[in-house]
Design an enzyme around this catalytic site. Structure first.
Site, short mmCIF file in Angstrom:
data_model
loop_
_atom_site.label_atom_id
_atom_site.label_comp_id
_atom_site.label_asym_id
_atom_site.label_seq_id
_atom_site.Cartn_x
_atom_site.Cartn_y
_atom_site.Cartn_z
N GLN A 170 0.84 -1.19 0.00
CA GLN A 170 0.00 0.00 0.00
C GLN A 170 0.88 1.24 0.00
O GLN A 170 1.82 1.36 0.79
CB GLN A 170 -0.91 0.00 1.23
CG GLN A 170 -1.77 1.24 1.38
CD GLN A 170 -1.09 2.32 2.21
OE1 GLN A 170 -0.28 2.04 3.07
NE2 GLN A 170 -1.43 3.57 1.94
N LYS A 287 -7.43 2.58 -3.39
CA LYS A 287 -8.12 2.41 -2.10
C LYS A 287 -8.66 3.75 -1.58
O LYS A 287 -8.01 4.78 -1.69
CB LYS A 287 -7.15 1.84 -1.06
CG LYS A 287 -7.75 1.65 0.33
CD LYS A 287 -6.71 1.10 1.29
CE LYS A 287 -7.33 0.83 2.66
NZ LYS A 287 -7.68 2.07 3.38
N HIS A 311 -12.01 4.55 5.14
CA HIS A 311 -10.88 4.56 6.08
C HIS A 311 -11.34 4.27 7.50
O HIS A 311 -10.77 4.79 8.48
CB HIS A 311 -10.15 5.90 6.01
CG HIS A 311 -8.64 5.75 6.08
ND1 HIS A 311 -7.86 5.63 4.96
CD2 HIS A 311 -7.77 5.70 7.13
CE1 HIS A 311 -6.59 5.53 5.30
NE2 HIS A 311 -6.51 5.56 6.62
#
Length: 434
Positions: A170, A287, A311
């Site tokens: 990520q 994302k 989130h």
């Protein structure tokens, strides 16, 4: 005195107080859970994600627990993420042969034992030393993908090795574009095949619990933190023995300042996405998407998958529950486009609900950290097993034997945006992939 000297001095003061108080010494070096087969035994105290959370709350310093448990503003969005799942009802079916069930799922070209993976989480070793390694071992034990955060407590290269190639990486865009691109190159050189670009943190939100607790990285020990750590001797001694955790992929040598949690990450714009798509030869996942318009534009930019998430409610307190936005995105992108989901998942039934709402795959975050904070590796393995068992049991109650059979038909009141055509085609493709 520098911030680093101040931090070390404060930690040494905590060590001195704990030793004088005859706190029971930590045994086992850097390990928190017994080694060997004992880590595979089921916990006798963790039966739900909430059990893990409450145990972790007692075991961890308040500053650490609140860092994981807290969210933006008044934490309304985080609460809505969870309560929204409570409103979703599933329709049981009877007299189906569900004696043989199989959770294996093929996603982004790889086969996993279950449609569940480990979400990217920064500074996991803050919960307990060795947490990143524990998560890696869980990835191997349960054959689940692990998404390594840019702000991880371990090196990019190490995690791919520990997970035997199951790790994704990520990426945050922040502080320095040169450093960002260097991490991309490191991930490519190490052999990562999936890169996850997080785009929903242009700036870290105002998280009130962290402000009240004086949470800073690196730690600065004031009177409040001193007492907090002293009240949790096992965590404090473990941290002292092994050193305060840090974001290992942000260097602090040669004039580099290390990880700046408050730095702007607004460099993750549309121009950067196009640039990254050209640079990254593997699968690219975006994302932090909750907007249909954004999702369609991302799809047109050539991203291989979208990760629907708010989130965990840690960014915008007025954001809707992420699960409520998933069906419209599924319909807009069509039945074949890969979708990942997180935010508010607290049980195996929640996983099934997310799949019914249009997700192909679900990632677990906070609950796994709470399990580590509660009982170390034993707690982590127990909770992951509970999730997989609950998914299987839920399928049985719905008259199904595989995740690929889940459709809108299992929902009592399917959302209007989840059209029958889009989900039926989605399920057909899922069955073919499985």
């Amino acid at each position: 005195m520098s911030a680093r000297q101040h931090s070390i001095g404060g930690l040494n003061s905590v060590r001195h107080i704990l030793q004088r108080a005859n706190a029971r010494p930590f045994r086992g070096g850097s390990k928190i859970a017994p080694s060997g087969d004992k880590t595979t035994k089921q916990s006798r105290r963790i039966f739900t994600a909430e059990d893990a959370r409450m145990l972790a709350r007692r075991r961890l310093p308040r500053l650490v627990f609140d860092f994981v448990d807290g969210a933006a503003g008044r934490e309304i969005a985080a609460a809505k993420n969870i309560s929204a799942f409570d409103e979703i009802e599933l329709q049981p079916r009877v007299m189906q042969d569900v004696s043989s069930r199989n959770l294996r799922t093929t996603f982004l070209g790889s086969e996993y034992d279950c449609p569940v993976g480990i979400a990217p989480m920064g500074m996991c070793d803050l919960i307990w030393h060795g947490a990143d390694r524990m998560l890696a071992r869980a990835s191997n034990r349960f054959n689940a993908p692990l998404c390594l955060s840019s702000a991880a407590s371990c090196l990019i290269e190490d995690m791919l090795s520990w997970t035997e190639g199951r790790a994704w990486f990520q990426l945050y865009v922040g502080q320095s574009m040169d450093h960002t691109l260097d991490m991309v190159e490191r991930a490519k050189t190490a052999g990562y095949e999936t890169l996850v670009l997080t785009v929903d943190v242009p700036q870290v939100s105002r998280r009130v619990r962290d402000l009240r607790n004086g949470f800073e990285m690196p730690f600065r020990i004031g009177p409040r933190q001193f007492l907090d750590f002293a009240a949790h001797p096992k965590w404090s001694l473990t941290t002292l023995v092994n050193g305060a955790p840090s974001a290992k992929n942000f260097p602090t040598d040669r004039g580099n300042s290390g990880f700046d949690r408050g730095a702007s990450r607004a460099g993750a714009d549309w121009a950067f996405l196009n640039r990254l798509r050209d640079l990254w030869p593997g699968r690219l996942v975006i994302k932090g998407v909750t907007s249909v318009a954004d999702a369609k534009r991302i799809q047109s930019c050539g991203a291989d998958a979208i990760y629907v998430s708010n989130h965990g409610g840690r960014q915008l307190d007025s954001a809707p529950a992420a699960i409520k936005l998933l069906p419209a995105i599924r319909t807009a992108l069509g039945p074949d486009y890969p979708l990942i989901f997180d935010s508010g998942i607290r049980s195996g039934e929640d996983v099934v609900k997310a799949l019914a709402f249009g997700a192909d795959f679900v990632m677990l975050g906070r609950p796994l950290l709470f399990a580590i904070g509660a009982e170390g590796e034993r707690g982590l393995n127990s909770l992951f097993s509970i999730f997989t068992e609950e998914i299987s049991l839920t399928l049985a109650q719905l008259g199904l034997t595989r995740p690929g059979e889940i459709s809108r038909d299992v929902l009592i009141n399917p959302p209007a945006s989840l059209t029958e055509k889009s989900t039926q085609l989605h399920i057909t493709k899922s069955i073919k992939r499985a």
